[in-house]
Design an enzyme around this catalytic site. Structure first.
Site, PDB file in Angstrom:
ATOM      1  N   SER A 157       0.803  -1.217   0.000  1.00 40.97           N
ATOM      2  CA  SER A 157       0.000   0.000   0.000  1.00 40.97           C
ATOM      3  C   SER A 157       0.838   1.270   0.000  1.00 40.97           C
ATOM      4  O   SER A 157       0.318   2.356   0.091  1.00 40.97           O
ATOM      5  CB  SER A 157      -0.922   0.018   1.216  1.00 40.97           C
ATOM      6  N   ASP A 186       4.895  28.700 -11.708  1.00 42.37           N
ATOM      7  CA  ASP A 186       6.106  28.266 -11.022  1.00 42.37           C
ATOM      8  C   ASP A 186       7.326  28.570 -11.895  1.00 42.37           C
ATOM      9  O   ASP A 186       7.435  28.052 -13.004  1.00 42.37           O
ATOM     10  CB  ASP A 186       6.016  26.765 -10.741  1.00 42.37           C
ATOM     11  N   HIS A 225       5.381  28.105  -7.135  1.00 43.33           N
ATOM     12  CA  HIS A 225       6.050  26.903  -6.618  1.00 43.33           C
ATOM     13  C   HIS A 225       5.472  26.410  -5.291  1.00 43.33           C
ATOM     14  O   HIS A 225       5.379  25.202  -5.076  1.00 43.33           O
ATOM     15  CB  HIS A 225       7.545  27.187  -6.469  1.00 43.33           C
TER      16      HIS A 225
END
Length: 161
Positions: free
Chosen positions: A38, A125, A157
């Site tokens: 997982s 960004d 960003h």
């Protein structure tokens, strides 16, 4: 067993850094704190059997593209050249430098990635130009990897809007 999901949201270009992260993950799995089936991790190109999904926030995918479009080209040199970066830096990278940037980039390992991947970008960004990430997403699609791209048009960003 507790289900811990690993989310390293940057791409590490140095193989030793990747090995360190993978060793830490193996240790946590060995201690019984995480289920290896997982876990998620961005560095799927380096360890295909370890991760079911991947997520990347403002990923560095191709230093050869990034060096000419980022506001931190010196950082690209540092990632590629290490301590020799200062003496190697130039605003106009040579073909040899561009080849080294590509070789040090995650895009050079894209053929190994199998995990479905989520990529998250801020359209404004300047640090990690989104064109770099779009190239990587397209390469994953061409390899048959499921990819979802989330782009926030007014974000930078920090992705804090």
């Amino acid at each position: 067993m507790r289900n811990i999901s690993f989310k390293f949201l940057s791409i590490v270009s140095h193989p030793q850094d990747v090995n360190d992260v993978l060793a830490a993950i193996d240790h946590v799995i060995d201690m019984g704190f995480a289920d290896p089936k997982s876990d998620s991790e961005w560095k799927t190109g380096f360890s295909l059997d370890k991760f079911a999904v991947a997520a990347a926030r403002n990923p560095v995918c191709n230093f050869a593209l990034m060096v000419g479009t980022t506001d931190i080209p010196d950082w690209c040199y540092y990632e590629a050249f290490g301590s020799e970066a200062k003496s190697s830096f130039t605003p106009a990278p040579s073909p040899e430098h561009l080849a080294l940037f590509y070789d040090k980039s995650p895009i050079s390992h894209v053929s190994k990635v199998k995990a479905p991947t989520l990529m998250i970008f801020g359209a404004k960004d300047l640090r990690m130009p989104i064109t770099d990430g779009f190239q990587y997403a397209q390469a994953l699609k061409e390899k048959g990897v499921e990819v979802k791209v989330m782009m926030f048009p007014d974000d930078i960003h920090e992705l804090d809007r």
